[in-house]
Design a protein around this motif. Structure first.
Motif, PDB file in Angstrom:
ATOM      1  N   PHE A  70       6.725  35.072 -44.626  1.00 62.97           N
ATOM      2  CA  PHE A  70       6.427  36.516 -44.692  1.00 62.97           C
ATOM      3  C   PHE A  70       7.705  37.329 -44.480  1.00 62.97           C
ATOM      4  N   ASP A  71       8.792  36.860 -45.078  1.00 59.73           N
ATOM      5  CA  ASP A  71      10.080  37.525 -44.917  1.00 59.73           C
ATOM      6  C   ASP A  71      10.268  38.672 -45.916  1.00 59.73           C
ATOM      7  N   PHE A  72      11.503  39.113 -46.060  1.00 55.15           N
ATOM      8  CA  PHE A  72      11.844  40.269 -46.901  1.00 55.15           C
ATOM      9  C   PHE A  72      11.374  40.090 -48.343  1.00 55.15           C
ATOM     10  N   LYS A  73      11.463  38.879 -48.859  1.00 55.78           N
ATOM     11  CA  LYS A  73      11.042  38.631 -50.242  1.00 55.78           C
ATOM     12  C   LYS A  73       9.563  38.937 -50.431  1.00 55.78           C
ATOM     13  N   HIS A  74       8.747  38.581 -49.455  1.00 57.52           N
ATOM     14  CA  HIS A  74       7.296  38.730 -49.580  1.00 57.52           C
ATOM     15  C   HIS A  74       6.818  40.145 -49.256  1.00 57.52           C
ATOM     16  N   TYR A  75       7.438  40.771 -48.243  1.00 55.82           N
ATOM     17  CA  TYR A  75       6.994  42.102 -47.804  1.00 55.82           C
ATOM     18  C   TYR A  75       8.195  43.022 -47.579  1.00 55.82           C
ATOM     19  N   PRO A  76       8.903  43.386 -48.644  1.00 55.05           N
ATOM     20  CA  PRO A  76      10.107  44.214 -48.478  1.00 55.05           C
ATOM     21  C   PRO A  76       9.840  45.546 -47.791  1.00 55.05           C
ATOM     22  N   SER A  77       8.647  46.110 -47.993  1.00 59.03           N
ATOM     23  CA  SER A  77       8.342  47.412 -47.379  1.00 59.03           C
ATOM     24  C   SER A  77       8.317  47.340 -45.861  1.00 59.03           C
ATOM     25  N   ALA A  78       8.082  46.151 -45.311  1.00 56.78           N
ATOM     26  CA  ALA A  78       8.022  45.997 -43.859  1.00 56.78           C
ATOM     27  C   ALA A  78       9.409  45.983 -43.227  1.00 56.78           C
ATOM     28  N   TYR A  79      10.442  45.867 -44.063  1.00 59.61           N
ATOM     29  CA  TYR A  79      11.789  45.672 -43.523  1.00 59.61           C
ATOM     30  C   TYR A  79      12.771  46.764 -43.947  1.00 59.61           C
ATOM     31  N   LYS A  80      12.257  47.928 -44.326  1.00 63.31           N
ATOM     32  CA  LYS A  80      13.133  49.007 -44.780  1.00 63.31           C
ATOM     33  C   LYS A  80      14.132  49.416 -43.708  1.00 63.31           C
ATOM     34  N   GLN A  81      13.674  49.486 -42.477  1.00 60.27           N
ATOM     35  CA  GLN A  81      14.552  49.902 -41.390  1.00 60.27           C
ATOM     36  C   GLN A  81      15.681  48.892 -41.172  1.00 60.27           C
ATOM     37  N   ILE A  82      15.336  47.622 -41.239  1.00 63.97           N
ATOM     38  CA  ILE A  82      16.340  46.575 -41.080  1.00 63.97           C
ATOM     39  C   ILE A  82      17.357  46.633 -42.218  1.00 63.97           C
ATOM     40  N   LEU A  83      16.879  46.825 -43.447  1.00 61.99           N
ATOM     41  CA  LEU A  83      17.774  46.902 -44.594  1.00 61.99           C
ATOM     42  C   LEU A  83      18.754  48.058 -44.429  1.00 61.99           C
ATOM     43  N   GLU A  84      18.249  49.194 -43.982  1.00 60.69           N
ATOM     44  CA  GLU A  84      19.123  50.350 -43.764  1.00 60.69           C
ATOM     45  C   GLU A  84      20.194  50.049 -42.723  1.00 60.69           C
ATOM     46  N   GLU A  85      19.809  49.396 -41.650  1.00 57.61           N
ATOM     47  CA  GLU A  85      20.770  49.061 -40.603  1.00 57.61           C
ATOM     48  C   GLU A  85      21.786  48.036 -41.097  1.00 57.61           C
ATOM     49  N   MET A  86      21.343  47.090 -41.885  1.00 55.35           N
ATOM     50  CA  MET A  86      22.245  46.048 -42.360  1.00 55.35           C
ATOM     51  C   MET A  86      23.284  46.576 -43.331  1.00 55.35           C
ATOM     52  N   THR A  87      22.955  47.629 -44.061  1.00 56.86           N
ATOM     53  CA  THR A  87      23.940  48.193 -44.994  1.00 56.86           C
ATOM     54  C   THR A  87      25.167  48.706 -44.250  1.00 56.86           C
ATOM     55  N   GLU A  88      25.015  49.032 -42.976  1.00 59.62           N
ATOM     56  CA  GLU A  88      26.157  49.467 -42.172  1.00 59.62           C
ATOM     57  C   GLU A  88      27.101  48.310 -41.860  1.00 59.62           C
ATOM     58  N   HIS A  89      26.620  47.094 -42.088  1.00 55.43           N
ATOM     59  CA  HIS A  89      27.431  45.905 -41.824  1.00 55.43           C
ATOM     60  C   HIS A  89      27.894  45.256 -43.121  1.00 55.43           C
ATOM     61  N   ARG A  90      27.897  46.009 -44.224  1.00 54.46           N
ATOM     62  CA  ARG A  90      28.191  45.394 -45.529  1.00 54.46           C
ATOM     63  C   ARG A  90      29.557  44.713 -45.563  1.00 54.46           C
ATOM     64  N   SER A  91      30.492  45.165 -44.754  1.00 56.58           N
ATOM     65  CA  SER A  91      31.823  44.553 -44.754  1.00 56.58           C
ATOM     66  C   SER A  91      31.805  43.144 -44.169  1.00 56.58           C
ATOM     67  N   ASP A  92      30.723  42.782 -43.494  1.00 61.47           N
ATOM     68  CA  ASP A  92      30.620  41.444 -42.913  1.00 61.47           C
ATOM     69  C   ASP A  92      30.114  40.407 -43.913  1.00 61.47           C
ATOM     70  N   PHE A  93      29.714  40.855 -45.096  1.00 64.51           N
ATOM     71  CA  PHE A  93      29.111  39.957 -46.075  1.00 64.51           C
ATOM     72  C   PHE A  93      29.956  39.847 -47.341  1.00 64.51           C
ATOM     73  N   LYS A  94      29.922  38.666 -47.963  1.00 63.25           N
ATOM     74  CA  LYS A  94      30.648  38.444 -49.207  1.00 63.25           C
ATOM     75  C   LYS A  94      29.934  39.070 -50.399  1.00 63.25           C
ATOM     76  N   LYS A  95      28.615  39.175 -50.305  1.00 61.96           N
ATOM     77  CA  LYS A  95      27.810  39.681 -51.416  1.00 61.96           C
ATOM     78  C   LYS A  95      26.980  40.870 -50.957  1.00 61.96           C
ATOM     79  N   PRO A  96      26.265  41.545 -51.877  1.00 65.84           N
ATOM     80  CA  PRO A  96      25.428  42.683 -51.471  1.00 65.84           C
ATOM     81  C   PRO A  96      24.443  42.299 -50.379  1.00 65.84           C
ATOM     82  N   VAL A  97      24.165  43.230 -49.493  1.00 64.12           N
ATOM     83  CA  VAL A  97      23.318  42.986 -48.326  1.00 64.12           C
ATOM     84  C   VAL A  97      21.962  42.412 -48.706  1.00 64.12           C
TER      85      VAL A  97
END
Length: 321
Positions: free
Chosen positions: A227-254
């Motif tokens: 039941f992760d992001f793939k299955h219920y993306p609407s449940a994780y909007k807040q997490i996605l927004e927060e993770m975009t602030e860490h985009r420099s920590d990732f090699k690919k899009p968040v």
């Protein structure tokens, strides 16, 4: 600061783990190599014992002549004979693995009941998820079955063992994953993951009902992949927004990492809830580190964030704040 999303328990910021999560969890540069070598040694010993026991039950002398070690099973022909030999080998390997668990004075159970209970609590406390999705998540948790190599699991048939061995790449792979078998949701715990938990749990007398505490993070993570992001993306909007602030920590899009990040968060929630039953803060600190030990040395692969990010950023926030 990342959103804690209804995390149960009290802040643990003063714990040794929380002062420097990565250093406490991964005390040496070669920690992951030591782990791999130890698991490989135990795997080889168990397979060798199982292979010798298997030979005692193989009656065809021509087949026996082909079999010098367990790797030779793949070369047995025809297919029906190979499969018959494989099944004997899997059964013997299962017996050897059970003996190994018994000799380490460990419960054969995985502790999945504790982890499922913790995830039910975490789901219910999460204010950002709608009641409808919460209900679906609860149902998924209840119906997901664990597939492991221990012989106390009532529904671990010989066919299950065959599937398990194939899924784990015919080895004691140090891994666990979520998948679907015949439309049934399962979490596969490869033998290497169990050995890692046993060998690197160190002090199994810490908490009687948590002797396999290093598995708590793993089980929580893999269960929640259903039941992760793939299955219920609407449940994780807040997490996605927060993770975009860490985009420099990732090699690919968040977005590429969100399945693993959301599974990590649920796993960490399970760790927090389960470990908060432990009153001694130093013991809890040690168990936090033990739960994350198998992340040491892992790199950003375009799907999983680096182990350092998962420990320093995610674990620090969800376990310590």
């Amino acid at each position: 600061m990342l959103p804690t999303l209804g995390l149960a328990g009290t802040p643990d910021a003063s714990l040794p783990f929380c002062q420097n999560p990565f250093a406490v969890t991964c005390p040496g540069r070669n920690a992951d190599k030591v782990r791999e070598q130890k698991i490989a040694k135990i795997e080889s010993e168990l397979k060798s014992h199982a292979f010798l026991s298997m030979l005692d039950e193989v009656e065809d002398e021509n087949v026996k002549a082909v079999l010098q070690n367990f790797d030779d099973i793949d070369s047995v022909k025809p297919k029906r004979v190979r499969q018959a030999v494989e099944k004997i080998f899997y059964q013997k390997l299962r017996e050897e693995f059970s003996r190994y668990i018994s000799e380490n004075n460990l419960p054969i159970g995985l502790g999945d009941d504790l982890v499922k209970e913790a995830l039910h609590i975490a789901i219910e406390e999460n204010e950002s998820i709608s009641p409808v999705i919460k209900e679906k998540m609860h149902s998924i948790l209840n119906e997901t079955r664990f597939l492991a190599f221990q012989n106390n699991v009532e529904d671990n048939s010989l066919d299950d063992l065959h599937a398990l061995y194939k899924l784990c790449s015919k080895s004691f792979e140090d891994n666990a994953f979520a998948t679907t078998l015949k439309k049934e949701k399962v979490v596969v715990i490869c033998p290497g993951e169990m050995i890692g938990a046993i060998e690197f749990g160190q002090d199994f007398a810490l908490v009687p009902n948590l002797k396999l505490y290093p598995l708590v993070m793993t089980l929580g993570h893999e269960l929640s992949h259903h039941f992760d992001f793939k299955h219920y993306p609407s449940a994780y909007k807040q997490i996605l927004e927060e993770m975009t602030e860490h985009r420099s920590d990732f090699k690919k899009p968040v977005e590429k990492y969100m399945r693993e990040i959301t599974a990590d968060i649920w796993g960490l929630k399970a760790v927090k809830i389960v470990m908060n039953k432990i009153g001694n803060p130093l013991t809890r600190s040690k168990m936090y580190a033990g739960s994350l030990n198998d992340l040491c040395g892992s790199e950003d692969d375009g799907v999983h964030p680096s182990g350092r990010f998962r420990i320093e950023t995610l674990a620090s926030e969800y376990l310590c704040q």
